[in-house]
Scaffold this active site. Structure first.
Site, PDB file in Angstrom:
ATOM      1  CE  LYS A  74      -3.920   1.914   2.600  1.00  0.00           C
ATOM      2  NZ  LYS A  74      -4.862   1.590   3.689  1.00  0.00           N
ATOM      3  CD  GLU A 151      -7.617   3.600   5.228  1.00  0.00           C
ATOM      4  OE1 GLU A 151      -6.815   4.077   6.050  1.00  0.00           O
ATOM      5  OE2 GLU A 151      -7.274   2.918   4.253  1.00  0.00           O
ATOM      6  CG  ASP A 182      -6.711   5.667  10.441  1.00  0.00           C
ATOM      7  OD1 ASP A 182      -6.006   4.739  10.890  1.00  0.00           O
ATOM      8  OD2 ASP A 182      -7.430   5.542   9.438  1.00  0.00           O
TER       9      ASP A 182
END
Ligand code: AMP
Length: 509
Positions: A74, A151, A182
């Site tokens: 990613k 997200e 996050d």
């Protein structure tokens, strides 16, 4: 239509772990176990000859066949190649992520009814190129990507459900200002949101796509490797398998330090062994600068949202790395309140994505939506031109960062010569006036301008950021009212032909 047919599926495609969830008959999100019985699937892919293995077994293989295993793909999204060749072959990072998605979807299809539509999440701070790469990964995995959502937004929606904001009575709740912090395995996002009635509105977002739990692991790894080298004179980091084994040891030790005050790291290399002890205080000292980077980013996002810590009602912790006590300690110090730990930091994102999928499917079937989402762009969008006074290449910002989406910006360009048939406009994302310091999105090529246009004919270009952060471009010549075809020639994306070829190949695995 019930909530379960067709299933509303959400996927958190993580740097280290991925999670898939669906809505049950009552519209409540549930995580789906993979074939190994786990809710979290390591985002690791082993290329073993013609066989491709995803998940726990691939992660295990890292310690013995590091050269055949892809992890943290990613982080490379938006690049042409994944960072290392696998069995001598370079893979695009989105292809590796597609293998992960395929396993999640295949295993989930066995656990629930078959499905093809899903929502996939991305870090809020992902730029357009990385967003496209994520959608492409879904396509290559054989999925119909309903949408990509951020997200933190997904986590906030899951939190909203838990707090009663998604029920009809929820609209009576007083508005909430929420900071979503996050910190995952490889990326960091901070998003400031306002929940009001059924609306989830992002006020500002900021982040770092190269900061996450992996960096904390690396500090422990460097410490243990240096101790080993001092004792035995050789460095395990120079051997890929020993390095991979040590990384797994350090990641374990890091988790231990979240609940205990000390942990031991076993270093094995070149026939020698060393046990290295580390205390939580030492670990916090070794990683102080990493935490400080997240604090700086959080302050910046709040400033851009026009709020101070006093106006923040709740702080939501998302991502496995927020289990490190240093994170909650820092946030408590900043905002004077305990962060919320009520939602599962591992599952909240996938649950929010499933809720969003439910919303989109409901809309398709004419049901009233339970909530709505308003997003902002995480990077400024600009075009590259030459500054008349200095003759230097400069970025002209068309859509500044943190603008509510969707948004359209218009800009008029002029042809240079009589009879000019095409125009090429380089498009970038980033905050710098220097195009070299921005991310190249590609070149918008306007071909087939009508013949015989005089020099300095105006060509109007409309750049539209959709709600999902993806770009659309439209072109018009005002004098003639002609709409033109344009093509966005991307620098780091796969072509449709390549995508189709991979989709076929991945389907066969
Ligand atoms: P995510 O991408 O949200 O799945 O987060 C994965 C990251 O969380 C990895 O870097 C893990 O090492 C880290 N992590 C998971 N559990 C813990 C824990 N108990 N303490 C510290 N880090 C953790």
């Amino acid at each position: 239509m019930s909530w379960s047919s067709p299933p509303a599926v959400g996927i958190d495609l993580g740097t280290t772990y991925s999670v898939i969830a669906r809505l049950d008959e009552r519209g409540t999100p549930v995580s789906l176990a993979n074939a190994e019985g786990d809710l979290l699937t390591p985002s690791a892919v082993l290329f073993d000859g013609s066989e491709v293995v995803v998940g726990k077994e691939a992660l295990k293989a890292l310690a013995v066949e590091a050269e055949c295993v892809a992890v943290f793909a990613k982080r490379d999204m938006g690049q042409r190649h994944y960072g290392k060749p696998l069995q001598g072959q370079w893979y695009p990072p989105e292809v590796i992520q597609a293998f992960v998605l395929k396993k999640l979807a295949d295993d989930a299809s066995r656990a629930t009814s078959p499905f093809s539509h899903a929502v996939i999440t991305v870090p809020a701070y992902f730029d357009e190129v990385r967003r496209k790469a994520t959608q492409d990964a879904g396509y290559m995995a054989g999925l119909e990507v309903l949408d990509i959502i951020n997200e933190p937004t997904a986590a906030a929606v899951a939190f909203g459900l838990q707090q009663g904001f998604l029920s009809t009575e929820g609209t009576a709740h007083r508005p909430l200002n929420l900071v979503v912090y996050d910190l995952g395995g490889g990326t960091f996002d901070v998003t400031v949101m306002r929940i009001e009635g059924g609306e989830f509105r992002t006020l500002a977002t900021d982040g770092d796509v190269e900061l996450g739990g992996k960096d904390w692991d690396q500090r422990l790894l460097d410490f243990a490797a240096a101790e080993f080298a001092r004792r035995w004179g050789s460095d395990p980091r120079h051997d890929p398998n020993a390095n991979a084994r040590l990384w797994q040891e350090c990641e374990e030790a890091k988790r231990t330090l979240s609940t205990r005050r000390r942990a031991a790291i076993q270093v094995l290399h070149a026939g020698q062994a060393l046990r290295v002890e580390v205390t939580r205080e030492q670990f916090e000292e070794q990683t102080r600068d990493l935490l400080a980077r997240t604090e700086f980013t959080a302050r910046q996002a709040l400033r851009e949202a026009g709020l101070d810590w006093g106006a923040v009602d709740r702080v939501l912790l998302v991502g496995g790395s927020t289990r490190m006590p240093m994170v909650a300690d820092m946030l408590r110090r900043l905002c004077g309140r305990q962060p919320d730990a009520g939602i599962s930091p591992d599952e909240a994102v996938a649950h929010g994505a499933a809720l969003h999928a439910g919303l989109l499917l409901a809309r398709l079937h004419g049901r009233p939506p339970r909530f709505s989402i308003r997003n902002v762009n995480s990077h400024s969008l600009g075009v590259v031109g030459t500054e008349a006074s200095t003759q230097r290449r400069r970025t002209a910002v068309l859509i500044p960062k943190n603008t509510p989406l969707p948004v359209t910006a218009r800009r008029v360009f002029k042809t240079q010569q009589p009879g000019q048939r095409s125009l090429a406009i380089p498009i970038v994302e980033g905050e710098s006036r220097d195009p070299e310091a921005c991310v190249p999105l590609g070149t918008c090529v306007i071909s087939n301008l009508p013949p015989d246009l005089p020099a300095r004919t105006e060509v109007e270009v409309m750049f539209r950021y959709r709600a999902d952060g993806r770009l659309q471009v439209q072109v018009r010549i005002p004098a003639t009212d002609i709409q033109l075809m344009q093509e966005l020639q991307r620098e780091n994306s796969l072509t449709q032909v390549q995508l189709d070829a991979w989709r076929l190949r991945i389907a066969g695995t």
